[in-house]
Design an enzyme around this catalytic site. Structure first.
Site, short mmCIF file in Angstrom:
data_model
loop_
_atom_site.label_atom_id
_atom_site.label_comp_id
_atom_site.label_asym_id
_atom_site.label_seq_id
_atom_site.Cartn_x
_atom_site.Cartn_y
_atom_site.Cartn_z
N ASP A 9 5.40 -2.95 11.50
CA ASP A 9 3.94 -2.74 11.57
C ASP A 9 3.42 -2.73 13.01
OD1 ASP A 9 4.51 -5.42 11.85
OD2 ASP A 9 2.93 -6.13 10.51
N SER A 48 7.44 -4.74 7.46
CA SER A 48 7.03 -5.66 8.52
C SER A 48 7.85 -6.95 8.54
CB SER A 48 5.54 -5.98 8.38
OG SER A 48 4.81 -4.78 8.36
N ARG A 91 0.83 -1.21 0.00
CA ARG A 91 0.00 0.00 0.00
C ARG A 91 0.86 1.25 0.00
NH1 ARG A 91 -4.11 1.04 4.33
NH2 ARG A 91 -2.40 0.43 5.69
#
Length: 839
Positions: free
Chosen positions: A656, A602, A539
Site C-alpha cells: 500500500d 499490505s 476493496r
C-alpha cells in the site's frame, strides 16, 4: 351563623377587589409564559455573544471564564482557608476536608463587618482590612506559623486568565472602593498579607460566589453543574464545553463560566420589560444604567422597589386614603426582609400591618391586603425573570450534551432564596414549566460561597498534584531532540543493513525490493482491476485511466473480512477474496472481461519480480494459516482456478505504501517517498539500484518497501519503549514483532492510551480510582478517540523539518493510494517491457 358567612363573603370580596386594583396598577410587572419564553431566547442569544471572541466586548452578559475545570470527585483532602468578600458581611473560614472512606467537611468560621468607610474608601485600605481580619482569625484559631492554601470568594465581575488571578471589571452592590477596578485583586490581597510576617498563606483560587455555590453542592451531588445566587445580588454559573469558549485556548473538557447575568439588559434589550418603577429605582442607585436585570430581581432592590410602588399608589389615592409618611418617602426604609415577612402564609397580614405602622402609616384592612399583593407581584416577577435565564442555561447544557432529556442539579444560595417563604416554590415551578425536557433538582447550598472557595482550592490542589503525577507518566512519551536523533541514526543503520546482502537476514527493517522501477509519465491508459487487502475491509476497484489528461475514474465496492476468515486457513481467505471479486464483476457487468489486475497486499512480502510476492509474516491482526512463506499471487491464481468463472491477468503485487507513492507521483513527478500512517505504519522510497545488493543491476532506481514496522524487533529502541508499549506488545497476536509499528500506528495507539488510563486509574489519578468493565476490554478505546490525532500531520511535518533541515519536503495527501496506485503500477508494468531488471 349567617353573620359569619356574611363576614367571610365581605372579606373575600374585599381581598378580590384589592388584588384586582393592584394588578391593574402593576399590569406591566405581570409576565406571561410567552414573554418568559421570549426573555429566555434573548438570554440564550446573549450567552452566545458573551462566549464569542468577536462579540464579547459589547455583550452585556460577559460569560467570564473562571478556569475552574473540574468539580469535586470526593478524593479531596487537607486543610484550607477561605475568604468571602461580596456582601453585607465578610467571612473567614477554615475548612478541613477528609476522605477517610467517606466525604467529610469540618468548618470553623468568623464573620467580620464591612463598614461603609472601608468598602467605599481607598482600595489599599480595603485589602489591608481583609488581611487584618484574616490575621485575627488565624491568631484566634491558633493557625499562625503554618502554611495554608487559600481560596478567595470575590463576588464581583472579574476577568480571569488563570484560576489564581482576576482583574476587577467593575464594583456592584454597595462596593465602591477606589483604585481597584482594572487591577488583579489576588495580587492586591497578597501584597496586603505581606505585612503579617507570621502568616504563611498561598492564594490558589479566586472564585465567584456562584462558583462556590456550585462547587459546594457538587461535593454532595456530582450531577450539580449550575450554581445560582439570589441574595443581595444575583448571578449564575454553569459548566460549559471548552470548544464553545472562544476566549480561552483549548477544546478539550469543560470550564465553569460565570455568566454575570445581573447585567443582562444593560444594552437596552429589556426596555420593553422594565417599568417606570424600575427606572426610578435605577436612577437613585449607586450605578445608574448598570446591573439592570439584577435590579429587578435581587434582595438589595426588591424592598426599595416595593417602597416606590407604595408611594406612587398612595399619591394616586389608591392606598392609605392618599396619606404618606416621611418614612415612606425615605429611600431604603422597606427592606427585602420586610417583603418576605409580609408574604408569610398565615401571619403575613399581621406582619404587613405592623411594618406599615412602623413606617408611620395607619393602614386599613384593605390597605394591608393590597400591600401584601404588591409584595407578591414584585417577588413573583423576580422569580419569573430568574427562571427564564436559568431555563436558558439548562437548555444550553442539554443541547451541549445532545440529549433529548437532561438530568441535572442546580446549586442554590442567597438570602432572598433562603428567607422568602414563597420564592423557591415559585422559581422551581416556573423553571420546570419553561424546560419540561429537563429533570432538575434544586439543592440548597450550606455555606456555599466560602465552603465552595475552599472546595475549589481543594480541587485545585488535587488537580495540581494529579497533574504532576500524570505529567511524570506522560513524560515517557515526550522524546527529546537527542532521543529522536538517536532513533534517526538507528533507523539509518537498519536501512543500510536491510539493503546489503550480508546483513539483510539479520536486519529488522527488511528493505524489500518491489520491482517497481518507474513512475507514471502520463501516457498510461486503459481499464484495470485493482484489489486492496490490508485491514478488516477488502476493496475491489475498476480503474479507468485516460492517456495524456491524467484523468482517473474509479468504481469500487467494499467487502468485510470476518475475523474467522482473517484467522482461518489461507485457502478460506483467498476463496473469500475471489468470491468478492466475482460479486464485483457481476455488479459492474464485467463477468467475462479480460482485465489486467494489480493486487495491493499490505503485508511484508519478499518479491523476485513485480508479479511474485512471498509473504514474510502477517501483521495487523491477520493469522491465516499456510500463507507465510508462500507466493500470494500464486495463491490468488489457484483460488481463481477453483472458482472457474473468469480469468484475470495478475500483473503486479503491490504494497500500500508503493500505491501511495505511485498515486502522488502521478500528480507530482517530484514524489519519491510513500508513507502510510494508518492501521499499520510503513514507508517506501525510490532507491538507487547500485545500493540494492539483493537485486542484480546498477542502473536506474527501484522502489524499496522498507517494512519499517519491524524496526526495533532486535531491541535497539528498547530505551524509548515504555511499560505501556510492552503491555500492548505482550497482549498482541505477534508478541515481540512489529515493535515500531506498535508505537506508531492506528491499530495500537488507542490500546496504549487504554493501558495508560488503567494505570492512572489504579493510582487513583482518574475516575475516582474505579476501572469500568468496558475500560478493561482490550481494543475498546479506539485510536479515533485520541483527541490529538487531528494535529498528527502538523507534528510529523515539524519534526521532519527539525531533524532533516537540509531537505525541503512537501507533504501531499494521497487520494485512494492503495486502489488507484495498484492500477497505476499495473499500467506502468505493462509499459515496461521487458522487465526492468533486464532493461
Amino acid at each position: 351563623m349567617f353573620a359569619v358567612h356574611l363576614m367571610a363573603f365581605y372579606f373575600t370580596k374585599l381581598k378580590e377587589d384589592q388584588i384586582k386594583k393592584v394588578d391593574r396598577f402593576l399590569y406591566h410587572m405581570r409576565l406571561s409564559d410567552e414573554t418568559l419564553l421570549d426573555i429566555m431566547a434573548r438570554f440564550q442569544g446573549e450567552m452566545e455573544r458573551g462566549l464569542a471572541k468577536d462579540t464579547n466586548p459589547t455583550a452585556s452578559v460577559k460569560m467570564l471564564p473562571t478556569f475552574v475545570r473540574a468539580i469535586p470527585d470526593g478524593s479531596e483532602n487537607g486543610e484550607f482557608l477561605s475568604l468571602d468578600l461580596g456582601g453585607s458581611k465578610f467571612r473567614v473560614l477554615k475548612v478541613q476536608v477528609s476522605e477517610e472512606g467517606k466525604q467529610q467537611v469540618q468548618m470553623e468560621s468568623q464573620f467580620y463587618p464591612t463598614p461603609n468607610e472601608i468598602i467605599r474608601g481607598n482600595g489599599s485600605e480595603l485589602f489591608e482590612y481583609v488581611a487584618d481580619c484574616l490575621a485575627d482569625f488565624m491568631q484566634t484559631k491558633d493557625l499562625k506559623n503554618k502554611k495554608f492554601p487559600l481560596g478567595l470568594t470575590f463576588s464581583f465581575p472579574c476577568r480571569q486568565t488563570k484560576l489564581e488571578e482576576g482583574v476587577l471589571i467593575s464594583w456592584t452592590k454597595k462596593f465602591k472602593a477606589r483604585g481597584v477596578q482594572g487591577t488583579d485583586v489576588v495580587s492586591r490581597l497578597t501584597n496586603a498579607m505581606k505585612k503579617h510576617e507570621d502568616m504563611d498563606v498561598d492564594i490558589l483560587a479566586l472564585v465567584n460566589d456562584t462558583v462556590g455555590t456550585m462547587m459546594t453542592c457538587a461535593y454532595d451531588d456530582p450531577y450539580c453543574e449550575v450554581g445560582v445566587i439570589i441574595g443581595t445580588g444575583t448571578n449564575a454559573c454553569y459548566m460549559e464545553d471548552m470548544s464553545n469558549i472562544d476566549l480561552v485556548e483549548g477544546d478539550e473538557g469543560r470550564m465553569c463560566i460565570n455568566t454575570e447575568w445581573g447585567a443582562f439588559g444593560d444594552d437596552g434589550s429589556l426596555e420593553d420589560i422594565r417599568t417606570e418603577f424600575d427606572r426610578e429605582l435605577d436612577l437613585g442607585s449607586l450605578n445608574p444604567g448598570k446591573q439592570l436585570f439584577e435590579k429587578m430581581i435581587s434582595g438589595l432592590y426588591l424592598g426599595e422597589l416595593v417602597r416606590i410602588i407604595l408611594l406612587k399608589m398612595a399619591k394616586a389615592g389608591l392606598l392609605f386614603g392618599g396619606e404618606k409618611s416621611s418614612a415612606l418617602h425615605t429611600k431604603g426604609k422597606i427592606e427585602t426582609r420586610h417583603v418576605a415577612a409580609m408574604e408569610k402564609y398565615k401571619e403575613g397580614l399581621a406582619n404587613t400591618r405592623e411594618i406599615l405602622a412602623d413606617l408611620g402609616l395607619e393602614p386599613s384592612e384593605a390597605d394591608c391586603i393590597a400591600v401584601q399583593h404588591v409584595c407578591t407581584v414584585v417577588s413573583f416577577r423576580s422569580a419569573n425573570l430568574c427562571a427564564a435565564a436559568l431555563a436558558a442555561i439548562l437548555t444550553r447544557l442539554r443541547e451541549n450534551k445532545k440529549l433529548a432529556r437532561l438530568r441535572t442539579t442546580v446549586g442554590m444560595d442567597g438570602t432572598l432564596y433562603k428567607i422568602h417563604p414563597q420564592y423557591p416554590k415559585r422559581l422551581h415551578k416556573v423553571v420546570r414549566k419553561l424546560v419540561p425536557n429537563c429533570d432538575v433538582r434544586f439543592l440548597l447550598s450550606e455555606s456555599g460561597s466560602t465552603k465552595g472557595a475552599a472546595m475549589v482550592t481543594a480541587v485545585a490542589s488535587r488537580v495540581q498534584a494529579q497533574r504532576k503525577r500524570i505529567d511524570q507518566v506522560l513524560a515517557l512519551f515526550q522524546l527529546t531532540r537527542e532521543q529522536l536523533v538517536g532513533v534517526q541514526g538507528k533507523m539509518r543503520a537498519e536501512l543500510e543493513y536491510g539493503l546489503k546482502r550480508q546483513t539483510h537476514p539479520l536486519a529488522t527493517v527488511k528493505m524489500l525490493p518491489t520491482y517497481v522501477c518507474g513512475m507514471p509519465d502520463g501516457t498510461e491508459k486503459g481499464k484495470f482491476l485493482a484489489l486492496d487487502l490490508g485491514g478488516t475491509n477488502f476493496r475491489v476497484l475498476l480503474v479507468k485511466i485516460r492517456s495524456g489528461r491524467r484523468s482517473v475514474r474509479m468504481y469500487n465496492k467494499i467487502f468485510a473480512i470476518p475475523l474467522e476468515i482473517m484467522q482461518g486457513t489461507g485457502e478460506e481467505l483467498f476463496d473469500h477474496i475471489v468470491q468478492c471479486i466475482a460479486d464485483f464483476l457481476d455488479y459492474m457487468g464485467l463477468k467475462g472481461a479480460q482485465l489486467p489486475l494489480g493486487f495491493t497486499f499490505s503485508f511484508p512480502c519478499r518479491q523476485t519480480s513485480i508479479d511474485k510476492g512471498t509473504l514474510v509474516g502477517w501483521t495487523k491482526g491477520f493469522k491465516a494459516t499456510d500463507c507465510e512463506g508462500e507466493d500470494v499471487v500464486d495463491m490468488l491464481r489457484e483460488a481463481i482456478k477453483r472458482r472457474n468463472e473468469f480469468d484475470l491477468d495478475i500483473v503486479a503485487v503491490v504494497n500500500d505504501t508503493v500505491g501511495t507513492l505511485m498515486t502522488c507521483g502521478y500528480e507530482d513527478p517530484n514524489c519519491e517517498i510513500g508513507l502510510i500512517a494508518g492501521t499499520g505504519s510503513n514507508l517506501c522510497y525510490m532507491e538507487e539500484m547500485r545500493n540494492i545488493e539483493l537485486v542484480e543491476g546498477d542502473e536506474g532506481k527501484m522502489c524499496i518497501n522498507t517494512e519499517w514496522g519491524g524496526f526495533g524487533d532486535n531491541g535497539c529502541i528498547d530505551d524509548i519503549r515504555t511499560q505501556y508499549d510492552t503491555e500492548v506488545d505482550e497482549g498482541s497476536l505477534n508478541p515481540g514483532k512489529q515493535r515500531y509499528e506498535k508505537m506508531t500506528s492506528g491499530m495500537y495507539l488507542g490500546e496504549i492510551v487504554r493501558q495508560i488510563l488503567i494505570d492512572l486509574t489504579k493510582q487513583g489519578l482518574l475516575f475516582r480510582g474505579q476501572i469500568s468493565e468496558r475500560l478493561r476490554t482490550r481494543g475498546i478505546f479506539e485510536t479515533k478517540f485520541l483527541s490529538q490525532i487531528e494535529s498528527f500531520s502538523r507534528i510529523l511535518q515539524e519534526t521532519v523539518k527539525e531533524l532533516a533541515p537540509r531537505c525541503d519536503v512537501a507533504f501531499v495527501l494521497s487520494e485512494d493510494g492503495s486502489g488507484k496506485g495498484a492500477a497505476l503500477i499495473t499500467a506502468v508494468a505493462k509499459r515496461f517491457h521487458p522487465p526492468c531488471n533486464e532493461n
